[in-house]
Design an enzyme around this catalytic site. Structure first.
Site, PDB file in Angstrom:
ATOM      1  N   CYS A  53       0.855  -1.182   0.000  1.00  0.00           N
ATOM      2  CA  CYS A  53       0.000   0.000   0.000  1.00  0.00           C
ATOM      3  C   CYS A  53       0.894   1.236   0.000  1.00  0.00           C
ATOM      4  O   CYS A  53       1.812   1.349   0.827  1.00  0.00           O
ATOM      5  CB  CYS A  53      -0.908  -0.009   1.223  1.00  0.00           C
ATOM      6  SG  CYS A  53      -1.927   1.485   1.377  1.00  0.00           S
ATOM      7  N   CYS A  56       0.466   3.144   3.552  1.00  0.00           N
ATOM      8  CA  CYS A  56       0.883   2.625   4.867  1.00  0.00           C
ATOM      9  C   CYS A  56       1.914   1.503   4.804  1.00  0.00           C
ATOM     10  O   CYS A  56       2.420   1.081   5.841  1.00  0.00           O
ATOM     11  CB  CYS A  56      -0.340   2.157   5.667  1.00  0.00           C
ATOM     12  SG  CYS A  56      -1.106   0.642   5.034  1.00  0.00           S
ATOM     13  N   CYS A 102      -7.384  -1.093   1.378  1.00  0.00           N
ATOM     14  CA  CYS A 102      -6.369  -1.594   2.294  1.00  0.00           C
ATOM     15  C   CYS A 102      -7.017  -1.759   3.672  1.00  0.00           C
ATOM     16  O   CYS A 102      -7.598  -0.809   4.201  1.00  0.00           O
ATOM     17  CB  CYS A 102      -5.201  -0.617   2.369  1.00  0.00           C
ATOM     18  SG  CYS A 102      -3.944  -1.079   3.593  1.00  0.00           S
ATOM     19  N   CYS A 105      -5.226   0.729   6.418  1.00  0.00           N
ATOM     20  CA  CYS A 105      -5.403   2.188   6.470  1.00  0.00           C
ATOM     21  C   CYS A 105      -6.677   2.681   5.799  1.00  0.00           C
ATOM     22  O   CYS A 105      -6.992   3.861   5.871  1.00  0.00           O
ATOM     23  CB  CYS A 105      -4.194   2.892   5.868  1.00  0.00           C
ATOM     24  SG  CYS A 105      -4.058   2.758   4.069  1.00  0.00           S
ATOM     25  N   CYS A 125      -8.233  -5.707  -9.890  1.00  0.00           N
ATOM     26  CA  CYS A 125      -7.837  -4.617 -10.775  1.00  0.00           C
ATOM     27  C   CYS A 125      -7.465  -3.425  -9.893  1.00  0.00           C
ATOM     28  O   CYS A 125      -8.337  -2.778  -9.313  1.00  0.00           O
ATOM     29  CB  CYS A 125      -9.011  -4.303 -11.700  1.00  0.00           C
ATOM     30  SG  CYS A 125      -8.626  -3.158 -13.015  1.00  0.00           S
TER      31      CYS A 125
END
Length: 141
Positions: A53, A56, A102, A105, A125
């Site tokens: 991510c 984070c 995510c 976060c 995707c």
């Protein structure tokens, strides 16, 4: 563009402040935007590593699950660990889709579609702007 979504990170989770994100990362991760097809830095990348991510650093996808979907966005068969990503119904723009965020976060990653080549039949995707490729890491999942 959608309204800004505040971070939903649990206490103790380090998340980049909004001002440390690029404008494109902010638009995708915080405003649930989508980068144009074939424009992101990872749509055609074949490098080995772990996709994290961008907000984070959570491990999200392994390069060995990435495939060419022909859509112009990085596509994966599944996340490194299922719990790393949360799924939500998305009814924006007159469509019903499954949004991927995510789990650490709350950053918007992209969408999941039921037309992938893997055993689960899913195509994750994902926007390049929501990812950082760590070529030194091996997935922990």
């Amino acid at each position: 563009m959608a309204d800004t979504q505040p971070s939903t990170a649990p206490a103790g989770v380090t998340v980049k402040p909004d001002e440390e994100l690029t404008p494109e990362q902010y638009a995708v991760l915080r405003q649930c935007g989508t980068e144009p097809a074939f424009s992101g830095k990872y749509w055609n990348t074949k490098d080995d590593g772990t996709y994290r991510c961008a907000a984070c650093g959570t491990e999200l996808f392994a390069s060995d699950t990435k495939f060419d979907s022909g859509t112009g966005w990085p596509s994966f068969t599944d996340p490194v660990v299922a719990e790393a990503v949360t799924l939500h119904e998305d009814r924006a723009y007159g469509m019903v889709r499954v949004e991927a965020k995510c789990a650490n976060c709350g950053g918007h990653l992209g969408h999941v579609f039921p037309d992938g080549p893997g055993a689960g039949g899913q195509r994750w995707c994902i926007n390049s702007a929501s990812l950082e490729l760590d070529t030194d890491a091996k997935p922990q999942g």
